[in-house]
Design a protein around this motif. Structure first.
Motif, PDB file in Angstrom:
ATOM      1  N   LYS A   1      57.564   1.389 -40.270  1.00 30.99           N
ATOM      2  CA  LYS A   1      56.552   0.429 -39.837  1.00 30.99           C
ATOM      3  C   LYS A   1      56.842  -0.018 -38.409  1.00 30.99           C
ATOM      4  CE  LYS A   1      56.113  -1.463 -44.522  1.00 30.99           C
ATOM      5  NZ  LYS A   1      57.281  -0.744 -45.091  1.00 30.99           N
ATOM      6  N   ARG A   2      55.776  -0.244 -37.673  1.00 28.34           N
ATOM      7  CA  ARG A   2      55.930  -0.782 -36.330  1.00 28.34           C
ATOM      8  C   ARG A   2      56.406  -2.233 -36.381  1.00 28.34           C
ATOM      9  NH1 ARG A   2      50.233   1.336 -33.656  1.00 28.34           N
ATOM     10  NH2 ARG A   2      50.802   3.554 -33.493  1.00 28.34           N
ATOM     11  N   PRO A   3      57.173  -2.648 -35.383  1.00 29.73           N
ATOM     12  CA  PRO A   3      57.645  -4.041 -35.384  1.00 29.73           C
ATOM     13  C   PRO A   3      56.511  -5.012 -35.099  1.00 29.73           C
ATOM     14  CG  PRO A   3      58.274  -2.912 -33.350  1.00 29.73           C
ATOM     15  CD  PRO A   3      57.690  -1.861 -34.248  1.00 29.73           C
ATOM     16  N   ASP A   4      56.766  -6.276 -35.379  1.00 33.69           N
ATOM     17  CA  ASP A   4      55.811  -7.349 -35.126  1.00 33.69           C
ATOM     18  C   ASP A   4      56.302  -8.194 -33.958  1.00 33.69           C
ATOM     19  OD1 ASP A   4      54.338  -6.527 -37.361  1.00 33.69           O
ATOM     20  OD2 ASP A   4      55.558  -7.767 -38.698  1.00 33.69           O
ATOM     21  N   PHE A   5      55.371  -8.580 -33.089  1.00 32.21           N
ATOM     22  CA  PHE A   5      55.702  -9.441 -31.951  1.00 32.21           C
ATOM     23  C   PHE A   5      54.730 -10.621 -31.919  1.00 32.21           C
ATOM     24  CE2 PHE A   5      58.052  -5.770 -30.681  1.00 32.21           C
ATOM     25  CZ  PHE A   5      59.049  -6.212 -29.817  1.00 32.21           C
ATOM     26  N   ARG A   6      55.277 -11.790 -31.611  1.00 38.75           N
ATOM     27  CA  ARG A   6      54.477 -13.000 -31.460  1.00 38.75           C
ATOM     28  C   ARG A   6      54.904 -13.725 -30.191  1.00 38.75           C
ATOM     29  NH1 ARG A   6      56.169 -16.392 -35.716  1.00 38.75           N
ATOM     30  NH2 ARG A   6      57.550 -17.414 -34.228  1.00 38.75           N
ATOM     31  N   LEU A   7      53.928 -14.095 -29.363  1.00 37.83           N
ATOM     32  CA  LEU A   7      54.219 -14.858 -28.153  1.00 37.83           C
ATOM     33  C   LEU A   7      54.194 -16.338 -28.519  1.00 37.83           C
ATOM     34  CD1 LEU A   7      53.105 -14.074 -24.589  1.00 37.83           C
ATOM     35  CD2 LEU A   7      52.859 -16.412 -25.415  1.00 37.83           C
TER      36      LEU A   7
END
Length: 246
Positions: A74-80
Motif C-alpha cells: 500500500k502507498r503511504p499516507d501523508f497529511r499536512l
C-alpha cells in the motif's frame, strides 16, 4: 326324538359371542400402515451440515481477503498539519523571498512491509511554479507506524518567477489577504522486502490557503483544518530529483 329334531335350531356361536365378546384386535388382524406424512422431509442433520458449510465458506472468504490485504503493498499516507510563513516578499524583478515551515505526518499503512525514504526534496509552489525548496533528511517507517516531518524553507530571493505568478499572488492578497499555495514532497522510496530497487514517490497538497499579514515580518498561517495529501508514483518525478541529487 322327533320333537328334538323339529324344534328350533340355536346358533351356539352367536350366543357365545354375545356372552363373551371378542377383542377388536382379533377381528382386525392387518398391521397398521406406516404414516407417510414425514416421508421426504430432511432430517435435522441436513440443516446442521448446511449451516456448517455456509459458516465455513464465510470463514474461508474472510481469511482469503485478510491474507490478501496483509501482503498487499500500500502507498503511504501523508497529511499536512501546519504551514507557517513570514517575511514573504516579491521584488519588482519577480524574485520571491520567504521563511516558511511545513509540518507533515507520514504513516505506513502496511502490515508486512517497512518503508525507507531517501533523496527527499520539498517545494512550495504557486500554480505549479516553484517559489522555494527545502531538503528533508532520510527516514524509515516501520510497519503500521507514523512519524512527524518538518520542512524548513529559507528563501533568499534567488528564485525568479514569471510575471503572471507575481501578479496572481498580489491579486489574491489584495482580494482576501491570503494566497493559495501548493506543497510538493518528492523522494525515492524502497520497500523493506525489496531494497534492490527504489520507486519515486510524489506527494502533493493543493490549495493551501495561507494568510499573508500586511506586516511582512508577521507570521501567516494555514487556514482551516489539516489537509490530507495525494500520493502517487511515477518516473516523471525522477528527473526532478536528478536536478538536486546526482
Amino acid at each position: 326324538m322327533e320333537g328334538f329334531r323339529n324344534g328350533p335350531v340355536t346358533d351356539h356361536r352367536s350366543s357365545a359371542a354375545a356372552v363373551f365378546p371378542l377383542p377388536n384386535s382379533l377381528y382386525n388382524h392387518h398391521p397398521p400402515l406406516p404414516d407417510d406424512s414425514d416421508r421426504g422431509k430432511p432430517t435435522i442433520w441436513v440443516y446442521v451440515l448446511l449451516v456448517a458449510a455456509i459458516l465455513f465458506s464465510f470463514a474461508f472468504i474472510a481469511l482469503f481477503f485478510f491474507v490478501l490485504d496483509y501482503f498487499e503493498e500500500k502507498r503511504p499516507d501523508f497529511r499536512l498539519d501546519s504551514f507557517s510563513l513570514s517575511n514573504f516578499t516579491i521584488t519588482n524583478g519577480s524574485h520571491v523571498s520567504m521563511i516558511a515551515q511545513v509540518k507533515l505526518t507520514a504513516r505506513n499503512p502496511n502490515y508486512a512491509y517497512s518503508l525507507d525514504y531517501d533523496h527527499i526534496v520539498t517545494s512550495i509552489c504557486y500554480k505549479h511554479q516553484q517559489l522555494s525548496h527545502a531538503f528533508v533528511p532520510p527516514f524509515s517507517l516501520k510497519k503500521k507506524h507514523k512519524t512527524s516531518l518538518v520542512a524548513e524553507f529559507a528563501g533568499d530571493g534567488m528564485i525568479a518567477v514569471d510575471k503572471w505568478v507575481a501578479d496572481g499572488i498580489h491579486a489574491e492578497i489584495g482580494a482576501n489577504g491570503r494566497v493559495g499555495f501548493d506543497f510538493w514532497f518528492i523522494s525515492s522510496i524502497a520497500w523493506a522486502n525489496d531494497t534492490s530497487t527504489a520507486d519515486t514517490l510524489k506527494v502533493w497538497c493543493r490549495d493551501l490557503a495561507v494568510d499573508i499579514p500586511t506586516n511582512g515580518s508577521a507570521a501567516g498561517r494555514l487556514t482551516g483544518k489539516p489537509k490530507t495529501c495525494q500520493v502517487g508514483e511515477g518516473s516523471d518525478s525522477r528527473n526532478y530529483l536528478s536536478d538536486y541529487y546526482d
